[in-house]
Scaffold this motif. Structure first.
Motif, PDB file in Angstrom:
ATOM      1  N   LEU A 315       0.818  -1.207   0.000  1.00  0.00           N
ATOM      2  CA  LEU A 315       0.000   0.000   0.000  1.00  0.00           C
ATOM      3  C   LEU A 315       0.852   1.257   0.000  1.00  0.00           C
ATOM      4  N   MET A 318       2.075   1.948  -3.423  1.00  0.00           N
ATOM      5  CA  MET A 318       0.996   2.471  -4.249  1.00  0.00           C
ATOM      6  C   MET A 318       0.689   3.941  -3.942  1.00  0.00           C
ATOM      7  N   GLU A 320      -0.635   5.009  -1.034  1.00  0.00           N
ATOM      8  CA  GLU A 320      -1.862   5.103  -0.242  1.00  0.00           C
ATOM      9  C   GLU A 320      -1.563   5.527   1.201  1.00  0.00           C
ATOM     10  N   LEU A 323      -4.847   6.524   3.274  1.00  0.00           N
ATOM     11  CA  LEU A 323      -5.607   5.339   3.659  1.00  0.00           C
ATOM     12  C   LEU A 323      -4.913   4.613   4.807  1.00  0.00           C
ATOM     13  N   ARG A 370      -5.489  -3.845   0.619  1.00  0.00           N
ATOM     14  CA  ARG A 370      -4.613  -4.014  -0.554  1.00  0.00           C
ATOM     15  C   ARG A 370      -5.382  -4.638  -1.713  1.00  0.00           C
ATOM     16  N   ARG A 372      -8.572  -4.618  -2.257  1.00  0.00           N
ATOM     17  CA  ARG A 372      -9.542  -3.656  -2.770  1.00  0.00           C
ATOM     18  C   ARG A 372      -8.870  -2.641  -3.679  1.00  0.00           C
ATOM     19  N   ARG A 373      -7.679  -2.196  -3.283  1.00  0.00           N
ATOM     20  CA  ARG A 373      -6.937  -1.220  -4.099  1.00  0.00           C
ATOM     21  C   ARG A 373      -6.511  -1.831  -5.422  1.00  0.00           C
TER      22      ARG A 373
END
Length: 385
Positions: A315, A318, A320, A323, A370, A372-373
């Motif tokens: 994450l 990425m 994020e 989040l 993760r 979901r992303r």
């Protein structure tokens, strides 16, 4: 990617990774050595204050690490390069000198520890992230020798036992701040803010818990909590190593090496406890209590981070950060609440059990986030096609 390297180069990189990972023992032994030396030099109330100071220093090191390293490694729009800042090296050297000149003053030790731990955290993190393996090996050796000499001196009743400990840190700091060919990337301000907030929310739990233990249960339990937390921190070495490497790129090799090291560390700690070595190191605080159950639970808590780190690092790569900060805040509240139940029961075992349950829950939360992303990114790509 590591899998694309030729076999001899991949083997050499794996070997250096393993040696560098093992060098992380030097970072973990500093809090433990500080507690062990303090148990021979200072009174029980002073030991309790130093035990809390060790936790506070670790928290300060984590915050500094977040500002200097993790914010840059999480800034996806940059080259994500890091260096050991000279200002931090200078402050650590000054702190080491002041402690060496006041080796019997617990207040000076408490004030200087945050700078020393921060320098150790950042210095090692830079070496691991930038693969400065040979430099890190020498730095780890100097820290380890300094800690060993200090502990042995304390065992023989020498009142200068803290001097070799801080001298080893100072020498390692000098090695780690040698010039490098690259410059540090400039972190994205928004990313830095979220990363520091994330670290602060997560890390503040442990010094707060130990302060409450000191206040509600007493200095003996506070020292034991710090001793168990720092000893089980041996498992955090491969976990932190893996997180740093995964923040740069995903690597199955580094995951495998780290998982093997975690298992080996658990075996080592159990053997050291059963043979009485840990009781000898930490003295009466350890031997006067049944430490095996809280130690096993603490090891389980640390080892559970293996499942947490992989989706967490993914994450972060990425980008994020927002989040993750929200997720970590929720998990931290849960961890503090569960550990608080153990504190209300006046049981260190229950405190570590609460932390273990919270860590397992966080692994599930991060992995779901993760996935979901990844699904959301796949839908965007499909829509664009």
């Amino acid at each position: 990617m590591t899998a694309d390297l030729p076999s001899p180069l991949r083997l050499r990189r794996a070997t250096l990774s393993l040696i560098t990972l093992l060098g992380g023992v030097s970072l973990a032994v500093i809090p433990a050595a500080t507690v062990a030396i303090s148990s021979r030099l200072f009174s029980r109330p002073e030991q309790g204050i130093i035990a809390v100071a060790v936790m506070v220093a670790t928290f300060a090191g984590q915050l500094t690490f977040a500002v200097v390293l993790e914010s840059r490694l999480s800034s996806a729009a940059t080259e994500r390069r890091v260096v050991f800042p000279l200002w931090l090296a200078g402050l650590a050297l000054v702190a080491a000198g002041v402690i060496a000149l006041n080796a019997r003053n617990p207040i000076v030790l408490c004030l200087g520890l945050p700078l020393l731990i921060a320098a150790l955290e950042v210095g090692r993190g830079v070496s691991v992230a930038e693969r400065l393996d040979l430099r890190e090996i020498w730095a780890s050796v100097t820290v380890g020798l300094g800690a060993l000499t200090g502990v042995l001196a304390a065992f023989t009743g020498q009142d200068w036992a803290l001097i070799p400990l801080v001298a080893g840190i100072a020498l390692a700091t000098l090695v780690r701040c040698l010039p490098v060919t690259h410059r540090a990337s400039r972190p994205e301000p928004a990313v830095m803010g979220w990363v520091v907030a994330d670290t602060a929310i997560t890390g503040v739990i442990y010094p707060l818990l130990n302060t409450m233990i000191l206040t509600l249960i007493g200095p003996g339990e506070a020292v034991l909590f710090t001793a168990i937390a720092t000893v089980s921190g041996l498992l955090a070495i491969p976990l932190n190593f893996m997180r740093l490497r995964l923040l740069k790129e995903h690597s199955r090799l580094d995951i495998a090496v780290s998982a093997g090291a975690v298992l080996a560390a658990v075996v080592v700690l159990v053997v050291l406890e059963r043979t009485g070595v840990l009781g000898f190191i930490f003295g009466g605080v350890w031997t006067s209590s049944a430490a095996i159950l809280p130690l096993v639970l603490a090891c389980g808590w640390r080892a559970a981070s293996l499942a947490t780190t992989i989706p967490f690092a993914a994450l972060r790569r990425m980008g994020e950060v927002r989040l993750l900060t929200g997720l970590r805040a929720a998990v931290s509240v849960m961890a503090f609440a569960l550990a608080g139940v153990g504190l209300a029961l006046h049981s260190l075992s229950a405190v570590f059990l609460g932390l273990l349950i919270a860590e397992l829950a966080s692994a599930v939360v991060y992995e779901l986030a993760r996935r979901r992303r990844v699904r959301a990114a796949a839908l965007v790509v499909a829509a664009a096609a």
